[in-house]
Design an enzyme around this catalytic site. Sequence first.
Site, short mmCIF file in Angstrom:
data_model
loop_
_atom_site.label_atom_id
_atom_site.label_comp_id
_atom_site.label_asym_id
_atom_site.label_seq_id
_atom_site.Cartn_x
_atom_site.Cartn_y
_atom_site.Cartn_z
N SER A 54 0.83 -1.20 0.00
CA SER A 54 0.00 0.00 0.00
C SER A 54 0.87 1.25 0.00
O SER A 54 1.98 1.24 0.54
CB SER A 54 -0.86 -0.02 1.27
OG SER A 54 -1.43 1.24 1.50
N TYR A 100 -1.94 -0.68 11.12
CA TYR A 100 -2.23 -1.32 9.83
C TYR A 100 -1.05 -1.11 8.87
O TYR A 100 -0.55 -2.06 8.27
CB TYR A 100 -3.52 -0.76 9.21
CG TYR A 100 -3.64 -1.04 7.73
CD1 TYR A 100 -3.89 -2.33 7.27
CD2 TYR A 100 -3.45 -0.03 6.78
CE1 TYR A 100 -3.97 -2.59 5.91
CE2 TYR A 100 -3.53 -0.27 5.43
CZ TYR A 100 -3.79 -1.56 4.99
OH TYR A 100 -3.85 -1.82 3.65
N LYS A 160 1.96 -3.73 6.94
CA LYS A 160 2.39 -3.77 5.53
C LYS A 160 3.90 -3.59 5.44
O LYS A 160 4.57 -4.28 4.67
CB LYS A 160 1.69 -2.67 4.72
CG LYS A 160 0.19 -2.87 4.55
CD LYS A 160 -0.11 -4.07 3.67
CE LYS A 160 -1.57 -4.41 3.63
NZ LYS A 160 -1.86 -5.72 3.05
P1 NAD Z 1 -11.07 -6.84 1.56
O1 NAD Z 1 -11.26 -6.79 3.03
O2 NAD Z 1 -12.24 -6.60 0.69
O3 NAD Z 1 -10.42 -8.25 1.15
C1 NAD Z 1 -9.54 -8.95 1.98
C2 NAD Z 1 -10.02 -10.39 2.06
O4 NAD Z 1 -9.14 -11.14 2.90
C3 NAD Z 1 -11.42 -10.53 2.63
O5 NAD Z 1 -12.20 -11.33 1.76
C4 NAD Z 1 -11.20 -11.23 3.98
O6 NAD Z 1 -12.28 -12.06 4.33
C5 NAD Z 1 -9.92 -12.00 3.73
N1 NAD Z 1 -9.12 -12.27 4.93
C6 NAD Z 1 -8.72 -11.39 5.88
N2 NAD Z 1 -7.98 -12.02 6.81
C7 NAD Z 1 -7.91 -13.33 6.44
C8 NAD Z 1 -7.29 -14.49 7.00
N3 NAD Z 1 -6.63 -14.43 8.17
N4 NAD Z 1 -7.40 -15.66 6.36
C9 NAD Z 1 -8.10 -15.73 5.18
N5 NAD Z 1 -8.71 -14.68 4.62
C10 NAD Z 1 -8.61 -13.49 5.24
O7 NAD Z 1 -9.89 -5.82 1.21
P2 NAD Z 1 -9.40 -5.27 -0.21
O8 NAD Z 1 -9.75 -3.84 -0.28
O9 NAD Z 1 -9.81 -6.19 -1.29
O10 NAD Z 1 -7.84 -5.35 0.03
C11 NAD Z 1 -7.06 -6.47 -0.36
C12 NAD Z 1 -5.63 -6.26 0.12
O11 NAD Z 1 -5.13 -5.05 -0.42
C13 NAD Z 1 -5.49 -6.15 1.64
O12 NAD Z 1 -4.30 -6.80 2.02
C14 NAD Z 1 -5.36 -4.65 1.85
O13 NAD Z 1 -4.64 -4.35 3.02
C15 NAD Z 1 -4.61 -4.23 0.60
N6 NAD Z 1 -4.82 -2.81 0.25
C16 NAD Z 1 -6.11 -2.34 0.10
C17 NAD Z 1 -6.31 -1.00 -0.19
C18 NAD Z 1 -7.70 -0.45 -0.31
O14 NAD Z 1 -7.86 0.77 -0.23
N7 NAD Z 1 -8.73 -1.27 -0.54
C19 NAD Z 1 -5.22 -0.13 -0.36
C20 NAD Z 1 -3.94 -0.65 -0.24
C21 NAD Z 1 -3.76 -2.01 0.07
N1 UFG Z 2 -12.26 11.70 3.16
C1 UFG Z 2 -13.24 12.62 3.47
N2 UFG Z 2 -14.40 12.15 4.00
C2 UFG Z 2 -14.64 10.84 4.22
C3 UFG Z 2 -13.64 9.90 3.87
C4 UFG Z 2 -12.45 10.37 3.36
O1 UFG Z 2 -13.06 13.83 3.30
O2 UFG Z 2 -15.71 10.48 4.72
C5 UFG Z 2 -11.01 12.19 2.56
C6 UFG Z 2 -9.79 11.89 3.41
O3 UFG Z 2 -9.63 12.89 4.38
C7 UFG Z 2 -8.69 11.85 2.37
C8 UFG Z 2 -9.40 11.29 1.12
O4 UFG Z 2 -10.79 11.51 1.34
O5 UFG Z 2 -8.24 13.15 2.09
C9 UFG Z 2 -9.17 9.82 0.89
O6 UFG Z 2 -9.51 9.10 2.07
P1 UFG Z 2 -9.72 7.51 2.09
O7 UFG Z 2 -10.08 7.13 3.48
O8 UFG Z 2 -10.63 7.10 1.01
O9 UFG Z 2 -8.28 6.96 1.70
P2 UFG Z 2 -6.87 7.17 2.40
O10 UFG Z 2 -6.00 7.84 1.38
O11 UFG Z 2 -6.99 7.82 3.70
O12 UFG Z 2 -6.42 5.69 2.71
C10 UFG Z 2 -6.44 4.67 1.73
C11 UFG Z 2 -6.73 3.32 2.36
C12 UFG Z 2 -5.62 2.93 3.28
C13 UFG Z 2 -4.32 2.99 2.58
C14 UFG Z 2 -4.12 4.36 1.96
C15 UFG Z 2 -2.88 4.42 1.15
O13 UFG Z 2 -7.92 3.37 3.10
O14 UFG Z 2 -5.82 1.61 3.72
O15 UFG Z 2 -5.22 4.66 1.09
O16 UFG Z 2 -2.92 3.42 0.19
F1 UFG Z 2 -3.32 2.74 3.44
#
Ligand code: NAD
Ligand code: UFG
Length: 349
Positions: free
Chosen positions: A129, A153, A157
Amino acid sequence: MGTASKKILVTGGVGYIGSHTCIELIASGYDIVVYDNLSNSNIEAIKRVEQITDKEIEFVQGDLLDETLLTQIFSQHQFFAVVHFAGLKAVGESVAQPLKYYKNNVAGTVNLLEVMQHHQVFNFVFSSSATVYGDPEQLPITETAPRSTTNPYGRTKLIIEYMLEDLCASDPRWQVVSLRYFNPVGAHDSGKIGEDPNGIPNNLMPYISQVAVGKLEKLRIFGNDYPTVDGTGVRDFIHVVDLAKGHISAIDYLVKNSTDKKESIGFFAVNLGTGSGTSVLQLVNAFTEATGQIVNYEFSPRRAGDVASCYAQVDLAEQNLNWQAHLDIYDMCKDTWHWQSQNPNGYEK
Ligand code: NAD
Ligand code: UFG
């Protein structure tokens, strides 16, 4: 060996990014096995992926912490690689319950890597991330930027990245692509699968779409005094389908490297973003333009831990993975709305 004979284990494949990636893996001719404990997802997502791809998916309900079950899966299948999405991702929850995050994300990944090592499966694609860049000193962010994090969190990572680097240094058979996602949004254009957060969304795009569909009253924009184009936070939003395709490029890269018998890739970290920043207010306006939906909002104070701006330098992915994002902010809004309006209550848990 061609792509068609390669089998991939997809941990967390029922989740938001994983389910979209399953579609692209199948479309690219990979065989997949999905491993997920359903702690943050609904099996309905896999049923919909089956409808979209017209293919049955092998699904195992299991936890990363269940080494016995993982061992069984690896004994039954000869995997080329593991794409590792499984993990918990709620920043606020990680602050309140850090041990839950270290156990699930870090200990879970250690288990998985041990089982892989035992079965001599050494190709790994990791969901990292942009959070590993902390508060960036320079924009756009390059992969060599210093790493730091602001919450548990993010630290999971970062710890996993360090662990993967150590592993690659210890044995050249390991080849790891660590994909540093920027802000994934949007949904498959069928409208059948998308992001289905539990409770009130923490992230911006699902919040906007739930306001638009009438489930939430108004968006609170956290801060309008940042040093940005309009004072609101700037992020590099990337369409989840582009992001999913980035995983295929990463696996293709591993396949090619294995086939060409080149030197080991070792640990290779790559940004997946569009390379351009969009402010919160710009996203809200784009949503209205793309969908015709008004999004009520008000300004409120900054959210603790947020950075002003965060967007990627994407040259490395273009040069090495031959990948770049194609979908724009309007596609992201339109597809989010298509999913949200067709599924106002998500997968109906
Ligand atoms: P998500 O929660 O939709 O998907 C994660 C999946 O992993 C879920 O289906 C959950 O049930 C499963 N899971 C969690 N812990 C587990 C375990 N111990 N054993 C088996 N399954 C397990 O999340 P996502 O948005 O699809 O994200 C996927 C990956 O990408 C995550 O590792 C997340 O940290 C990373 N990531 C997400 C974002 C984002 O904004 N969505 C940004 C950067 C990184
Ligand atoms: N924001 C608002 N109102 C809301 C939600 C978000 O104004 O209700 C703003 C935040 O302040 C930020 C922007 O929208 O300026 C984006 O916020 P998000 O929560 O959508 O995303 P972040 O950039 O904070 O974080 C995301 C993921 C994290 C990850 C990070 C970097 O949620 O898990 O991107 O990859 F670590």
